[in-house]
Design a protein around this motif. Structure first.
Motif, mmCIF file in Angstrom:
data_model
loop_
_atom_site.group_PDB
_atom_site.id
_atom_site.type_symbol
_atom_site.label_atom_id
_atom_site.label_comp_id
_atom_site.label_asym_id
_atom_site.label_seq_id
_atom_site.Cartn_x
_atom_site.Cartn_y
_atom_site.Cartn_z
ATOM 1 N N GLY A 201 -5.586 -16.453 -10.854
ATOM 2 C CA GLY A 201 -6.675 -15.576 -10.433
ATOM 3 C C GLY A 201 -6.141 -14.248 -9.952
ATOM 4 N N SER A 202 -6.984 -13.230 -9.991
ATOM 5 C CA SER A 202 -6.562 -11.924 -9.480
ATOM 6 C C SER A 202 -7.690 -11.304 -8.678
ATOM 7 N N ASP A 203 -7.339 -10.329 -7.870
ATOM 8 C CA ASP A 203 -8.301 -9.705 -6.977
ATOM 9 C C ASP A 203 -7.831 -8.284 -6.703
ATOM 10 N N MET A 204 -8.753 -7.413 -6.347
ATOM 11 C CA MET A 204 -8.375 -6.048 -6.005
ATOM 12 C C MET A 204 -7.851 -6.015 -4.580
ATOM 13 N N GLY A 205 -6.689 -5.422 -4.402
ATOM 14 C CA GLY A 205 -6.105 -5.275 -3.077
ATOM 15 C C GLY A 205 -6.437 -3.907 -2.504
ATOM 16 N N PRO A 206 -5.726 -3.502 -1.465
ATOM 17 C CA PRO A 206 -5.992 -2.203 -0.843
ATOM 18 C C PRO A 206 -5.548 -1.053 -1.755
ATOM 19 N N LYS A 207 -5.994 0.139 -1.440
ATOM 20 C CA LYS A 207 -5.578 1.323 -2.190
ATOM 21 C C LYS A 207 -4.108 1.604 -1.922
ATOM 22 N N TRP A 208 -3.441 2.167 -2.930
ATOM 23 C CA TRP A 208 -2.079 2.649 -2.711
ATOM 24 C C TRP A 208 -2.153 3.792 -1.712
ATOM 25 N N ALA A 209 -1.333 3.743 -0.710
ATOM 26 C CA ALA A 209 -1.362 4.792 0.318
ATOM 27 C C ALA A 209 -0.782 6.083 -0.242
ATOM 28 N N ALA A 210 -1.199 7.188 0.324
ATOM 29 C CA ALA A 210 -0.671 8.486 -0.095
ATOM 30 C C ALA A 210 0.845 8.502 0.104
ATOM 31 N N GLY A 211 1.565 8.858 -0.938
ATOM 32 C CA GLY A 211 3.025 8.923 -0.845
ATOM 33 C C GLY A 211 3.724 7.587 -1.014
ATOM 34 N N GLU A 212 2.960 6.483 -1.121
ATOM 35 C CA GLU A 212 3.576 5.160 -1.283
ATOM 36 C C GLU A 212 4.131 5.020 -2.707
ATOM 37 N N THR A 213 5.329 4.460 -2.825
ATOM 38 C CA THR A 213 5.912 4.221 -4.146
ATOM 39 C C THR A 213 5.179 3.063 -4.807
ATOM 40 N N LYS A 214 4.641 3.313 -5.992
ATOM 41 C CA LYS A 214 3.873 2.283 -6.691
ATOM 42 C C LYS A 214 4.829 1.410 -7.505
ATOM 43 N N VAL A 215 5.059 0.217 -7.013
ATOM 44 C CA VAL A 215 5.968 -0.718 -7.676
ATOM 45 C C VAL A 215 5.261 -2.062 -7.837
ATOM 46 N N SER A 216 5.323 -2.608 -9.043
ATOM 47 C CA SER A 216 4.828 -3.969 -9.254
ATOM 48 C C SER A 216 5.935 -4.943 -8.891
ATOM 49 N N LYS A 217 5.560 -6.020 -8.223
ATOM 50 C CA LYS A 217 6.546 -7.045 -7.905
ATOM 51 C C LYS A 217 5.899 -8.409 -8.066
ATOM 52 N N LEU A 218 6.515 -9.252 -8.867
ATOM 53 C CA LEU A 218 5.989 -10.581 -9.152
ATOM 54 C C LEU A 218 7.084 -11.604 -8.869
ATOM 55 N N VAL A 219 6.694 -12.724 -8.287
ATOM 56 C CA VAL A 219 7.651 -13.818 -8.082
ATOM 57 C C VAL A 219 7.108 -15.055 -8.797
ATOM 58 N N PHE A 220 7.977 -15.711 -9.541
ATOM 59 C CA PHE A 220 7.636 -16.939 -10.253
ATOM 60 C C PHE A 220 8.514 -18.063 -9.730
ATOM 61 N N ILE A 221 7.903 -19.196 -9.399
ATOM 62 C CA ILE A 221 8.630 -20.376 -8.926
ATOM 63 C C ILE A 221 8.260 -21.522 -9.854
ATOM 64 N N GLY A 222 9.252 -22.086 -10.526
ATOM 65 C CA GLY A 222 8.909 -23.128 -11.485
ATOM 66 C C GLY A 222 10.093 -23.977 -11.873
ATOM 67 N N ILE A 223 9.849 -24.883 -12.811
ATOM 68 C CA ILE A 223 10.855 -25.838 -13.260
ATOM 69 C C ILE A 223 11.400 -25.360 -14.597
ATOM 70 N N GLU A 224 12.648 -24.911 -14.569
ATOM 71 C CA GLU A 224 13.340 -24.479 -15.790
ATOM 72 C C GLU A 224 12.506 -23.525 -16.621
ATOM 73 N N LEU A 225 11.954 -22.500 -15.966
ATOM 74 C CA LEU A 225 11.200 -21.482 -16.695
ATOM 75 C C LEU A 225 12.182 -20.553 -17.421
ATOM 76 N N PRO A 226 11.837 -20.089 -18.639
ATOM 77 C CA PRO A 226 12.721 -19.182 -19.375
ATOM 78 C C PRO A 226 12.632 -17.761 -18.816
#
Length: 355
Positions: free
Chosen positions: A317-342
């Motif tokens: 699922g996904s949802d809208m979060g807060p606005k990027w703050a003025a001057g904030e570096t826009k970086v996507s960051k994802l973490v995956f936890i799993g069993i022998e994922l490629p």
């Protein structure tokens, strides 16, 4: 009726679940808690805190809490509790589900997303996992259930640290951090945990708390020398001054080749929303059963707000979060936890989804 928060309490045999649960139930906190126990549990709640059977599978406790053992499907038990609460026969404000020591918490968590009736009554707050410091390494080596319990956790309590040296406890903590970088870790002594550290963690609430792991959205403290901006799968603390592919000097750590692993993807380029949705959808179709928990904060092209997404197995699922703050570096960051994922396949695919 507002949604009833639910905490799943898991951990391998002898890790201290019942000790912690007894504390939660006997502490003078004024909260009414319904406990669902798997009747095949190796340790039942001690009889000295139970008062009397009121029905076949519901037990009233000394501080007004109720306890029921699962003699039927979990969904039916949850539905029955809500029905009795609405009828005024039972009074409780939250639910704790104690799994057996050899249980995979995944199917328990999925119950709250796959069943409309349950989703309308309950809110899954967090999965809390206990790990026994004395036997934890051995259990993680030998049993996939123990590794899954760590992989699913929002919060990990390490128990029995008084039985091991500080170095041994630190090495186990480091191993767990590699398996699940998004879960907070705390050390506990005989279940002595303030209630506020167990409840209302909002581990499954997309918008409420992005920083379950305090370092989740921070830049790493050391460079990785990658040509492009995605991270490798180890969330080291500042004490690790090594590059990707080098070994830590921490004792015991790399002796363990856990099948439950985590990796982090990071990019300063925005995602193309359609490409990303298609790619993640296909990955979930193929690898969903092996994807324990995944979560991210995304920089999406054309959107001035952060997009927060998370999933358990095939449910995403996904949802809208807060606005990027003025001057904030826009970086996507994802973490995956799993069993022998490629990991390479995920990273290459995510690269292709960048705008």
């Amino acid at each position: 009726m507002s949604l009833i928060p639910v905490t799943i309490l898991t951990g391998f045999l002898g890790s201290g679940k019942t000790t912690l649960l007894k504390r939660l139930l006997t502490e003078a906190h004024g909260q009414k808690i319904a406990v669902i126990e798997n009747e095949f549990g190796e340790e039942n709640i001690d009889n000295d805190i139970l008062v009397a059977d009121t029905e076949e599978h519901i037990v009233q406790m000394s501080n007004g809490c109720v306890c029921c053992t699962i003699r039927e499907d979990l969904r039916e038990t949850l539905a029955d509790l809500v029905k009795q609460k609405k009828a005024g026969a039972l009074n409780f404000e939250r639910v704790v589900i104690e799994t057996t020591g050899v249980a995979d918490p995944g199917p328990v968590a999925q119950t709250f997303f796959m069943d409309d009736e349950i989703a309308e009554s309950y809110l899954l707050d967090a999965i809390v996992t206990l790990v026994d410091a004395k036997h934890g390494n051995q259990q993680l080596d030998a049993r996939q259930e123990a590794r899954r319990q760590v992989g699913f956790a929002d919060l990990i309590f390490m128990s029995k640290t008084d039985l091991v040296s500080g170095d041994e406890a630190d090495a186990l903590a480091h191993r767990i951090k590699h398996m699940n970088p998004r879960a907070q870790q705390k050390r506990v002594h005989f279940g002595e945990v303030p209630l506020k550290e167990v409840f209302d963690l909002k581990g499954f609430n997309l918008n409420a708390k992005l920083d379950i792991d305090p370092d989740f959205l921070k830049e790493d403290n050391h460079g990785h020398g990658h040509g492009h901006k995605h991270d490798h799968g180890h969330q080291h603390g500042p004490e690790c001054g090594h590059d990707h592919g080098e070994h830590c000097d921490h004792p015991h750590h790399h002796a363990h080749d856990d099948d439950v692993k985590s990796f982090v993807y990071k990019s300063a380029k925005p995602f193309d929303a359609t490409k990303l949705e298609d790619f993640l959808g296909s990955m979930v179709q193929i690898y969903g059963p092996r994807m324990l928990r995944y979560k991210g904060v995304l920089h999406v092209k054309g959107m001035d707000r952060k997009v927060v997404f998370q999933g358990v197995h095939q449910l995403m699922g996904s949802d809208m979060g807060p606005k990027w703050a003025a001057g904030e570096t826009k970086v996507s960051k994802l973490v995956f936890i799993g069993i022998e994922l490629p990991q390479d396949l995920f990273q290459a695919g995510l690269d292709q989804c960048l705008a």
